[in-house]
Design a protein around this motif. Structure first.
Motif, PDB file in Angstrom:
ATOM      1  N   LYS A   4     -11.936   0.147   3.267  1.00 49.06           N
ATOM      2  CA  LYS A   4     -10.814  -0.783   3.417  1.00 49.06           C
ATOM      3  C   LYS A   4     -10.528  -1.592   2.151  1.00 49.06           C
ATOM      4  O   LYS A   4      -9.496  -2.252   2.060  1.00 49.06           O
ATOM      5  N   PHE A   5     -11.435  -1.529   1.154  1.00 56.22           N
ATOM      6  CA  PHE A   5     -11.227  -2.279  -0.077  1.00 56.22           C
ATOM      7  C   PHE A   5     -10.778  -1.404  -1.244  1.00 56.22           C
ATOM      8  O   PHE A   5     -10.616  -1.899  -2.361  1.00 56.22           O
ATOM      9  N   VAL A   6     -10.574  -0.137  -1.007  1.00 56.08           N
ATOM     10  CA  VAL A   6     -10.193   0.783  -2.078  1.00 56.08           C
ATOM     11  C   VAL A   6      -8.918   0.322  -2.785  1.00 56.08           C
ATOM     12  O   VAL A   6      -8.778   0.465  -4.008  1.00 56.08           O
ATOM     13  N   GLY A   7      -7.997  -0.271  -2.028  1.00 58.09           N
ATOM     14  CA  GLY A   7      -6.733  -0.710  -2.611  1.00 58.09           C
ATOM     15  C   GLY A   7      -6.872  -1.724  -3.723  1.00 58.09           C
ATOM     16  O   GLY A   7      -5.963  -1.875  -4.547  1.00 58.09           O
ATOM     17  N   ILE A   8      -8.002  -2.420  -3.772  1.00 60.94           N
ATOM     18  CA  ILE A   8      -8.202  -3.407  -4.837  1.00 60.94           C
ATOM     19  C   ILE A   8      -8.271  -2.714  -6.195  1.00 60.94           C
ATOM     20  O   ILE A   8      -7.654  -3.145  -7.167  1.00 60.94           O
ATOM     21  N   LEU A   9      -9.005  -1.603  -6.264  1.00 65.83           N
ATOM     22  CA  LEU A   9      -9.204  -0.908  -7.543  1.00 65.83           C
ATOM     23  C   LEU A   9      -8.250   0.252  -7.768  1.00 65.83           C
ATOM     24  O   LEU A   9      -8.223   0.821  -8.860  1.00 65.83           O
ATOM     25  N   ASP A  10      -7.470   0.591  -6.752  1.00 61.57           N
ATOM     26  CA  ASP A  10      -6.492   1.677  -6.900  1.00 61.57           C
ATOM     27  C   ASP A  10      -5.578   1.445  -8.093  1.00 61.57           C
ATOM     28  O   ASP A  10      -5.232   0.310  -8.425  1.00 61.57           O
ATOM     29  N   ASN A  11      -5.170   2.538  -8.736  1.00 60.30           N
ATOM     30  CA  ASN A  11      -4.195   2.532  -9.834  1.00 60.30           C
ATOM     31  C   ASN A  11      -4.750   1.974 -11.148  1.00 60.30           C
ATOM     32  O   ASN A  11      -3.994   1.724 -12.076  1.00 60.30           O
ATOM     33  N   SER A 194      -0.051  -4.355   2.104  1.00 57.64           N
ATOM     34  CA  SER A 194      -1.196  -3.595   1.619  1.00 57.64           C
ATOM     35  C   SER A 194      -1.757  -4.325   0.401  1.00 57.64           C
ATOM     36  O   SER A 194      -1.110  -5.211  -0.177  1.00 57.64           O
ATOM     37  N   LEU A 195      -2.961  -3.940  -0.012  1.00 57.82           N
ATOM     38  CA  LEU A 195      -3.535  -4.553  -1.202  1.00 57.82           C
ATOM     39  C   LEU A 195      -2.714  -4.224  -2.443  1.00 57.82           C
ATOM     40  O   LEU A 195      -2.609  -5.037  -3.361  1.00 57.82           O
ATOM     41  N   ASN A 196      -2.124  -3.043  -2.484  1.00 61.45           N
ATOM     42  CA  ASN A 196      -1.253  -2.667  -3.591  1.00 61.45           C
ATOM     43  C   ASN A 196      -0.059  -3.616  -3.687  1.00 61.45           C
ATOM     44  O   ASN A 196       0.313  -4.079  -4.772  1.00 61.45           O
ATOM     45  N   SER A 213     -11.828 -16.389  -1.327  1.00 59.27           N
ATOM     46  CA  SER A 213     -11.518 -15.123  -0.661  1.00 59.27           C
ATOM     47  C   SER A 213     -11.096 -14.097  -1.692  1.00 59.27           C
ATOM     48  O   SER A 213     -10.698 -14.444  -2.814  1.00 59.27           O
ATOM     49  N   GLY A 214     -11.153 -12.826  -1.302  1.00 60.85           N
ATOM     50  CA  GLY A 214     -10.758 -11.751  -2.207  1.00 60.85           C
ATOM     51  C   GLY A 214      -9.356 -11.916  -2.770  1.00 60.85           C
ATOM     52  O   GLY A 214      -9.159 -11.831  -3.988  1.00 60.85           O
ATOM     53  N   PRO A 215      -8.338 -12.160  -1.920  1.00 61.88           N
ATOM     54  CA  PRO A 215      -6.980 -12.304  -2.438  1.00 61.88           C
ATOM     55  C   PRO A 215      -6.833 -13.430  -3.457  1.00 61.88           C
ATOM     56  O   PRO A 215      -6.109 -13.281  -4.446  1.00 61.88           O
TER      57      PRO A 215
END
Length: 284
Positions: A4-11, A194-196, A213-215
């Motif tokens: 569920k955290f993959v979107g943080i490092l995506d791209n 989404s995280l993106n 928090s993460g965000p």
């Protein structure tokens, strides 16, 4: 990393591949994920694997991926047994800043010099194009209830600053808080993103205010001005303060090895102090 955290490092152009795993609170999938890890290990034949999380679970993952795995030693961990899985381990005090701990471990493992963290460039990336440009972006939630800043205080902050404000949320509870804030201010509630998408909105924001928090920490990663509000967690350990990334906390001693998740001291942080910091960071 956790799925569920993959979107943080995506791209991120510096990352070749991200392998999503489902290990958190999901013991039923452990065998399936174990087989996935074994396949990844055979396909890549890693020369070195670093475990920056330092938990028994993450240490086991590192060991499955390669026998040549590196982590913190038993005196540097909240779960000392994790160090048994490492081929090489280093002592870096657990109480030190998390970001610097991870950086020091990486540099020791690779035998390179420690860089200056204050001169970093943004290292998160998004492909989402957004026309939303908040002057102020408020992050309502966090992982524990005791880390959430009261919605009534956010109302006071937004009404005092008189700038174009947006409120981001993730869970249903956070949505309810965001709705309350927007009903009592001129702020606009964002849709669930989404995280993106969230990374793009944060990058477009002139100031981000939120709890530990993460965000909220994404703002630091993107080099955007921020104020992070800390309750039962030690601010000095969990972020790096810069001229544009400020923190405010409960002004009490907190033991990083003995966090009290039921300490709601964050509720007593005066919003006037946050308003004063925000006025320092916002453009005139």
């Amino acid at each position: 990393m956790e799925e569920k955290f993959v979107g943080i490092l995506d791209n991120n152009p510096h990352i070749y591949t991200i392998y999503p795993l489902r290990l958190k609170n999901n013991k039923l999938h452990f065998f399936k994920e174990y087989q996935k890890l074994k396949t990844i290990s055979k396909q890549n034949q890693y020369d070195l694997v670093l475990d920056l999380q330092g938990l028994i679970k993450s240490a086991l993952v590192a060991r499955i991926l390669s026998p040549n795995c590196v982590g913190f030693d038993q005196h540097s961990l909240r779960e000392p047994l994790a160090s048994w899985f490492y081929n090489t381990s280093f002592y870096i005090p657990y109480e030190e800043n998390v970001i610097l701990r991870n950086l020091k471990l990486t540099c020791k493992a690779l035998n390179i010099e420690l860089p200056d963290i204050h001169t970093k460039e943004p290292f998160l990336f998004s492909t989402y194009k957004s026309g939303i440009t908040p002057t102020l972006l408020v992050i309502t939630g966090s992982s524990w209830k005791s880390k959430i800043y009261p919605k009534e205080h956010f109302v006071n902050i937004i009404n005092a600053l008189h700038v174009k404000s947006f409120v981001a949320w993730g869970s249903e509870e956070e949505r309810n808080d965001a709705q309350f804030i927007c009903e009592h201010t001129n702020a606009t509630m964002l849709p669930k993103m989404s995280l993106n998408e969230l990374k793009a909105i944060i990058k477009n924001s002139q100031l981000i205010i939120g709890a530990d928090s993460g965000p909220t920490h994404i703002a630091w990663a993107l080099g955007r001005p921020s104020i992070t509000i800390f309750g039962p967690t030690p601010s000095a350990r969990n972020t790096v303060t810069t001229p544009i990334n400020l923190t405010i906390d409960c002004e009490k001693a907190i033991n990083a090895r003995d966090i009290n998740k039921h300490d709601f001291c964050i509720q007593h942080i005066d919003p006037l102090k946050i308003i004063a910091l925000a006025k320092e960071l916002l453009p005139c």
